[in-house]
Design a protein around this motif. Structure first.
Motif, PDB file in Angstrom:
ATOM      1  N   ALA A  53       5.640 -24.795  37.350  1.00  0.00           N
ATOM      2  CA  ALA A  53       7.249 -24.758  36.805  1.00  0.00           C
ATOM      3  C   ALA A  53       7.962 -25.208  37.819  1.00  0.00           C
ATOM      4  N   GLN A  54       9.570 -24.874  37.855  1.00  0.00           N
ATOM      5  CA  GLN A  54      10.112 -24.815  38.636  1.00  0.00           C
ATOM      6  C   GLN A  54      10.867 -23.985  37.372  1.00  0.00           C
ATOM      7  N   LEU A  55      11.922 -22.799  37.591  1.00  0.00           N
ATOM      8  CA  LEU A  55      12.307 -22.002  36.858  1.00  0.00           C
ATOM      9  C   LEU A  55      12.793 -21.854  35.604  1.00  0.00           C
ATOM     10  N   GLU A  56      13.556 -23.485  35.454  1.00  0.00           N
ATOM     11  CA  GLU A  56      14.514 -23.960  34.394  1.00  0.00           C
ATOM     12  C   GLU A  56      13.338 -24.046  33.510  1.00  0.00           C
ATOM     13  N   ILE A  57      12.421 -24.931  33.781  1.00  0.00           N
ATOM     14  CA  ILE A  57      11.642 -25.319  32.780  1.00  0.00           C
ATOM     15  C   ILE A  57      10.264 -24.222  31.842  1.00  0.00           C
ATOM     16  N   LYS A  58      10.429 -22.837  33.212  1.00  0.00           N
ATOM     17  CA  LYS A  58       9.346 -22.068  33.055  1.00  0.00           C
ATOM     18  C   LYS A  58       9.972 -21.511  32.075  1.00  0.00           C
ATOM     19  N   HIS A  59      11.112 -21.073  31.715  1.00  0.00           N
ATOM     20  CA  HIS A  59      12.630 -20.446  30.812  1.00  0.00           C
ATOM     21  C   HIS A  59      12.250 -21.795  29.161  1.00  0.00           C
ATOM     22  N   SER A  60      11.601 -22.819  29.329  1.00  0.00           N
ATOM     23  CA  SER A  60      12.109 -23.878  28.578  1.00  0.00           C
ATOM     24  C   SER A  60      10.778 -23.746  27.713  1.00  0.00           C
ATOM     25  N   ILE A  61       9.896 -23.406  28.162  1.00  0.00           N
ATOM     26  CA  ILE A  61       8.362 -23.160  27.998  1.00  0.00           C
ATOM     27  C   ILE A  61       8.651 -21.983  27.103  1.00  0.00           C
ATOM     28  N   ILE A  62       8.995 -20.848  27.699  1.00  0.00           N
ATOM     29  CA  ILE A  62       8.835 -19.426  27.138  1.00  0.00           C
ATOM     30  C   ILE A  62      10.072 -19.685  25.864  1.00  0.00           C
ATOM     31  N   GLY A  63      10.676 -19.789  25.718  1.00  0.00           N
ATOM     32  CA  GLY A  63      11.447 -21.061  24.714  1.00  0.00           C
ATOM     33  C   GLY A  63      10.661 -21.165  23.719  1.00  0.00           C
ATOM     34  N   LEU A 113      -0.111 -15.017  31.848  1.00  0.00           N
ATOM     35  CA  LEU A 113      -0.366 -13.589  33.703  1.00  0.00           C
ATOM     36  C   LEU A 113       0.468 -14.046  34.899  1.00  0.00           C
ATOM     37  N   SER A 114      -0.676 -15.707  34.858  1.00  0.00           N
ATOM     38  CA  SER A 114       0.119 -17.236  35.901  1.00  0.00           C
ATOM     39  C   SER A 114       1.397 -16.796  36.559  1.00  0.00           C
ATOM     40  N   GLY A 115       2.411 -17.095  35.288  1.00  0.00           N
ATOM     41  CA  GLY A 115       3.565 -16.982  35.473  1.00  0.00           C
ATOM     42  C   GLY A 115       4.745 -15.510  36.413  1.00  0.00           C
ATOM     43  N   MET A 116       3.819 -14.197  36.218  1.00  0.00           N
ATOM     44  CA  MET A 116       4.513 -13.700  37.019  1.00  0.00           C
ATOM     45  C   MET A 116       4.320 -13.301  38.387  1.00  0.00           C
ATOM     46  N   ASN A 117       3.586 -14.377  39.009  1.00  0.00           N
ATOM     47  CA  ASN A 117       3.325 -14.866  40.635  1.00  0.00           C
ATOM     48  C   ASN A 117       4.718 -14.562  40.841  1.00  0.00           C
ATOM     49  N   ASP A 118       5.512 -15.153  40.343  1.00  0.00           N
ATOM     50  CA  ASP A 118       7.071 -15.849  40.152  1.00  0.00           C
ATOM     51  C   ASP A 118       8.078 -13.832  40.948  1.00  0.00           C
ATOM     52  N   SER A 119       8.878 -14.735  41.847  1.00  0.00           N
ATOM     53  CA  SER A 119       9.080 -13.587  43.428  1.00  0.00           C
ATOM     54  C   SER A 119      10.465 -13.238  41.657  1.00  0.00           C
ATOM     55  N   GLU A 120      11.411 -13.751  41.470  1.00  0.00           N
ATOM     56  CA  GLU A 120      12.250 -13.501  39.779  1.00  0.00           C
ATOM     57  C   GLU A 120      11.963 -13.195  39.325  1.00  0.00           C
ATOM     58  N   THR A 121      12.794 -12.074  39.673  1.00  0.00           N
ATOM     59  CA  THR A 121      12.675 -10.618  38.414  1.00  0.00           C
ATOM     60  C   THR A 121      13.202 -10.595  37.014  1.00  0.00           C
ATOM     61  N   GLU A 122      14.013 -11.504  36.468  1.00  0.00           N
ATOM     62  CA  GLU A 122      13.864 -11.973  35.131  1.00  0.00           C
ATOM     63  C   GLU A 122      13.026 -12.656  34.541  1.00  0.00           C
ATOM     64  N   MET A 123      12.642 -13.425  35.522  1.00  0.00           N
ATOM     65  CA  MET A 123      11.265 -14.247  35.105  1.00  0.00           C
ATOM     66  C   MET A 123       9.987 -13.112  34.673  1.00  0.00           C
ATOM     67  N   LYS A 124      10.019 -12.019  35.492  1.00  0.00           N
ATOM     68  CA  LYS A 124       8.664 -11.350  35.412  1.00  0.00           C
ATOM     69  C   LYS A 124       9.395 -10.072  34.353  1.00  0.00           C
ATOM     70  N   SER A 125      10.470  -9.962  33.843  1.00  0.00           N
ATOM     71  CA  SER A 125      11.292  -9.221  32.749  1.00  0.00           C
ATOM     72  C   SER A 125      10.427  -9.911  31.867  1.00  0.00           C
ATOM     73  N   LYS A 126      10.705 -10.592  31.486  1.00  0.00           N
ATOM     74  CA  LYS A 126      11.129 -12.594  30.161  1.00  0.00           C
ATOM     75  C   LYS A 126       9.637 -12.340  30.167  1.00  0.00           C
ATOM     76  N   ILE A 127       8.902 -12.184  30.513  1.00  0.00           N
ATOM     77  CA  ILE A 127       7.167 -12.519  30.487  1.00  0.00           C
ATOM     78  C   ILE A 127       6.532 -11.613  29.869  1.00  0.00           C
ATOM     79  N   LEU A 128       6.972 -10.202  30.311  1.00  0.00           N
ATOM     80  CA  LEU A 128       6.280  -8.291  29.675  1.00  0.00           C
ATOM     81  C   LEU A 128       7.045  -8.425  28.271  1.00  0.00           C
ATOM     82  N   LYS A 129       8.464  -8.964  28.124  1.00  0.00           N
ATOM     83  CA  LYS A 129       8.505  -9.000  26.755  1.00  0.00           C
ATOM     84  C   LYS A 129       7.983  -9.695  26.089  1.00  0.00           C
TER      85      LYS A 129
END
Length: 337
Positions: free
Chosen positions: A115-125, A150-166
């Motif tokens: 997914a694109q970054l925006e959709i990843k944020h929506s799915i996490i929501g 864990l599959s989404g942690m490949n993303d280079s976006e630091t904010e996304m990695k932090s959000k997944i970890l939380k």
């Protein structure tokens, strides 16, 4: 049994949805799909009912739409809106969400990595809003949920990695250490594509509990020393005083020069007490908690380690070896757990 006050809306919505869902087979392009999804969202919003009909058919079509990652982002936004509507209806009835969420999760889990970054944020929501409140009811789908994140942690976006970890930390709090660590080790064993991310998640968890692990490893060393006749710390000159002298500083206790076969029960008890003093106030119950929570199944852990060592990716091999050395440790060529 559907209450009378909901029965009329339920039947009307079922008629509309049945006709609308059948039309999906006739869609020929993404523009028609976008219009179809918007109408589906309006139908669900229009009829106020707690009993959503055609759940399997809706889930199937939503999953099919998410299975095409190259569609315009507007289509995926509408998809997320429909998921939110469906989950909101199901969450209003006790256990309805837990019974049906699995059929809607296939598409979300498979889409997350692509997914694109925006959709990843929506799915996490969606995960935070509807999955976390399920608490222990998350367990049947826990491996899939953790593998998806864990599959989404490949993303280079630091904010996304932090959000997944939380989010992983929150999932851990919902299901407990034992279940969470079991799922992590299983994902490490079964999913080679997310092994490096899984190792990072394991390291993050073990690092937060490193004080307990240090005590646990010292306790394991205690039992290993008693069993291991080849250990150099047990081989001392025969003329040494047989009395155990426990040093004032926290150093390795010195033992009389007897082989394990010659040790009496009194000798073993003295050694146990000496190591207990060195280790500190570690209760047996705490030791067992650490063993069970962090290494829930020794065979599974060993198999997961072997699977990582067989991975052609050198980063995976290095990662698992670093984890073993830092948090599990070795004793005479074997794992210490």
């Amino acid at each position: 049994m559907i209450p009378k006050e909901d029965c009329r809306n339920h039947k009307a919505l079922k008629r509309v949805l049945t006709s609308h869902l059948d039309y999906f087979e006739r869609l020929t392009n993404w523009a028609e799909m976008a219009d179809w999804l918007q109408k589906l969202a309006r139908h669900i919003e229009t009829y106020d009912t707690l009993y959503l009909p055609c759940k399997k058919a809706i889930a199937k079509r939503l999953n099919q739409c998410l299975n095409i990652p190259n569609l315009p982002i507007g289509i995926h936004r509408t998809n997320m809106t429909i998921y939110d509507l469906v989950f909101d209806i199901l969450s209003k009835r006790k256990s309805a969400l837990a019974k049906n969420i699995a059929i809607f999760s296939f598409g979300l889990f498979s889409m997350f990595k692509k997914a694109q970054l925006e959709i990843k944020h929506s799915i996490i929501g969606l995960f935070e809003k509807y999955y976390l409140p399920m608490q222990e009811q998350l367990v049947p789908m826990l491996n899939g949920l953790i593998g998806c994140l864990l599959s989404g942690m490949n993303d280079s976006e630091t904010e996304m990695k932090s959000k997944i970890l939380k989010l992983l930390i929150k999932i851990n709090a919902c299901v407990g250490d034992h279940v969470y660590m079991s799922a992590l080790w299983q994902v490490l064993l079964k999913n080679s594509q997310t092994q490096i991310q899984c190792i990072k998640a394991l390291v993050h968890k073990l690092e937060k509990s490193k004080d307990k692990l240090k005590l646990f490893r010292k306790s394991v060393d205690d039992s290993n020393l008693v069993r291991d006749s080849d250990n150099p710390s047990l081989v001392l000159p025969d003329d040494q005083d047989p009395k155990i002298q426990i040093p004032k500083k926290t150093t390795m206790p010195k033992f009389p020069g007897k082989s394990v076969r010659e040790l009496t029960p009194e000798d073993l008890e003295k050694r146990r007490l000496a190591f207990q003093k060195m280790v500190g106030d570690l209760k047996k119950g705490d030791e067992e908690d650490v063993r069970v929570n962090f290494f829930p199944n020794n065979c599974m852990v060993v198999n997961a380690v072997i699977k990582c060592l067989e991975n052609p990716d050198v980063h995976v091999v290095k990662g698992i070896l670093d984890l073993l050395i830092a948090y599990i440790g070795f004793k005479k060529g074997t794992f210490c757990f």
